[in-house]
Design a protein around this motif. Sequence first.
Motif, PDB file in Angstrom:
ATOM      1  N   ILE A  52       0.848  -1.201   0.000  1.00 42.17           N
ATOM      2  CA  ILE A  52       0.000   0.000   0.000  1.00 42.17           C
ATOM      3  C   ILE A  52       0.880   1.246   0.000  1.00 42.17           C
ATOM      4  N   ALA A  53       1.949   1.236   0.795  1.00 39.50           N
ATOM      5  CA  ALA A  53       2.857   2.378   0.829  1.00 39.50           C
ATOM      6  C   ALA A  53       3.528   2.594  -0.523  1.00 39.50           C
ATOM      7  N   GLU A  54       3.928   1.515  -1.176  1.00 42.41           N
ATOM      8  CA  GLU A  54       4.534   1.619  -2.511  1.00 42.41           C
ATOM      9  C   GLU A  54       3.557   2.243  -3.501  1.00 42.41           C
ATOM     10  N   ALA A  55       2.309   1.784  -3.466  1.00 41.45           N
ATOM     11  CA  ALA A  55       1.301   2.335  -4.370  1.00 41.45           C
ATOM     12  C   ALA A  55       1.033   3.806  -4.053  1.00 41.45           C
ATOM     13  N   ALA A  56       0.961   4.122  -2.774  1.00 37.97           N
ATOM     14  CA  ALA A  56       0.727   5.518  -2.372  1.00 37.97           C
ATOM     15  C   ALA A  56       1.858   6.420  -2.842  1.00 37.97           C
ATOM     16  N   LEU A  57       3.086   5.933  -2.777  1.00 34.03           N
ATOM     17  CA  LEU A  57       4.225   6.735  -3.225  1.00 34.03           C
ATOM     18  C   LEU A  57       4.174   6.944  -4.734  1.00 34.03           C
ATOM     19  N   ARG A  58       3.730   5.951  -5.468  1.00 34.76           N
ATOM     20  CA  ARG A  58       3.578   6.123  -6.922  1.00 34.76           C
ATOM     21  C   ARG A  58       2.549   7.210  -7.233  1.00 34.76           C
ATOM     22  N   VAL A  59       1.456   7.192  -6.494  1.00 30.84           N
ATOM     23  CA  VAL A  59       0.427   8.221  -6.692  1.00 30.84           C
ATOM     24  C   VAL A  59       0.980   9.592  -6.327  1.00 30.84           C
ATOM     25  N   LEU A  60       1.673   9.661  -5.211  1.00 30.92           N
ATOM     26  CA  LEU A  60       2.241  10.934  -4.763  1.00 30.92           C
ATOM     27  C   LEU A  60       3.216  11.486  -5.793  1.00 30.92           C
ATOM     28  N   ASP A  61       4.106  10.640  -6.294  1.00 27.67           N
ATOM     29  CA  ASP A  61       5.099  11.083  -7.275  1.00 27.67           C
ATOM     30  C   ASP A  61       4.454  11.502  -8.588  1.00 27.67           C
ATOM     31  N   GLY A  62       3.442  10.772  -8.989  1.00 28.09           N
ATOM     32  CA  GLY A  62       2.858  11.027 -10.299  1.00 28.09           C
ATOM     33  C   GLY A  62       1.778  12.088 -10.326  1.00 28.09           C
ATOM     34  N   GLU A  63       1.045  12.236  -9.209  1.00 25.76           N
ATOM     35  CA  GLU A  63      -0.137  13.103  -9.233  1.00 25.76           C
ATOM     36  C   GLU A  63      -0.165  14.157  -8.131  1.00 25.76           C
ATOM     37  N   GLY A  64       0.746  14.070  -7.171  1.00 28.25           N
ATOM     38  CA  GLY A  64       0.807  15.074  -6.117  1.00 28.25           C
ATOM     39  C   GLY A  64       0.039  14.691  -4.870  1.00 28.25           C
ATOM     40  N   LEU A  65       0.229  15.496  -3.833  1.00 28.63           N
ATOM     41  CA  LEU A  65      -0.330  15.185  -2.519  1.00 28.63           C
ATOM     42  C   LEU A  65      -1.856  15.223  -2.497  1.00 28.63           C
TER      43      LEU A  65
END
Length: 227
Positions: A25-38
């Motif tokens: 879940i953390a890995e997926a969340a980091l991908r979202v954060l990097d790609g789309e922002g907070l």
Amino acid sequence: MSAPGSAEWWTDLAGERPKLSRDLIAEAALRVLDGEGLDALTMRRVAAELDTAAAALYRHVENRDALLVLVVEKVLGEVDPAVPPGGWRERAEWFARGFRAALTRHPAIAPLLVSVPTLGPNALKAFEGGLRVAAEAGFPDELAVASCQAIAFVVRGFAVLQAGDIDPLVVAAGSLGGVAPGALPKVEAFSADAQPTQADELFEFVLASVLDGLAARFLAVTGREPG
């Protein structure tokens, strides 16, 4: 059902999605954060990234606040705590640059650095690495902790500043915006010929200044240079 060890069996295994875990879940969340922002980092969006229902996430992560903690912890896991041998200053510089590199790879993490507690295993391993550098150089306990905190503040501060829409690390020549001529003679003289100060250069200057100060404090406390 395919026979265990057959080509079909291995193909079936490759097609299976691993069970959810906090790490996934953390890995997926980091991908979202990097790609789309907070702002895009929601439980629903991370669930979509994992091709599962949002309800499935809540069995592992209590809420969005917990998700943010996990994301910060994931990024801090990129800081290598295994500081190489060498003198105190070289090792401190290596640690600070590695910490900054991890944060620079994920610029959208910056707002969380001042709002999310960092007490997870990865954060503590990084802190342990910094304390080891100071302790092995002979820093007394309180000064060792203060030195680690000072270096961390510099790194985090730069990450927050660089993540802003307007980068305060760059001094733009000629930008005196509405100030009457002659009102700020020193600034005008500087601004007329100044070249933009690059963030990397300014970071190294500030880091060197902090380390100079820590070395001076070490000398004042112990009567000798740090090892």
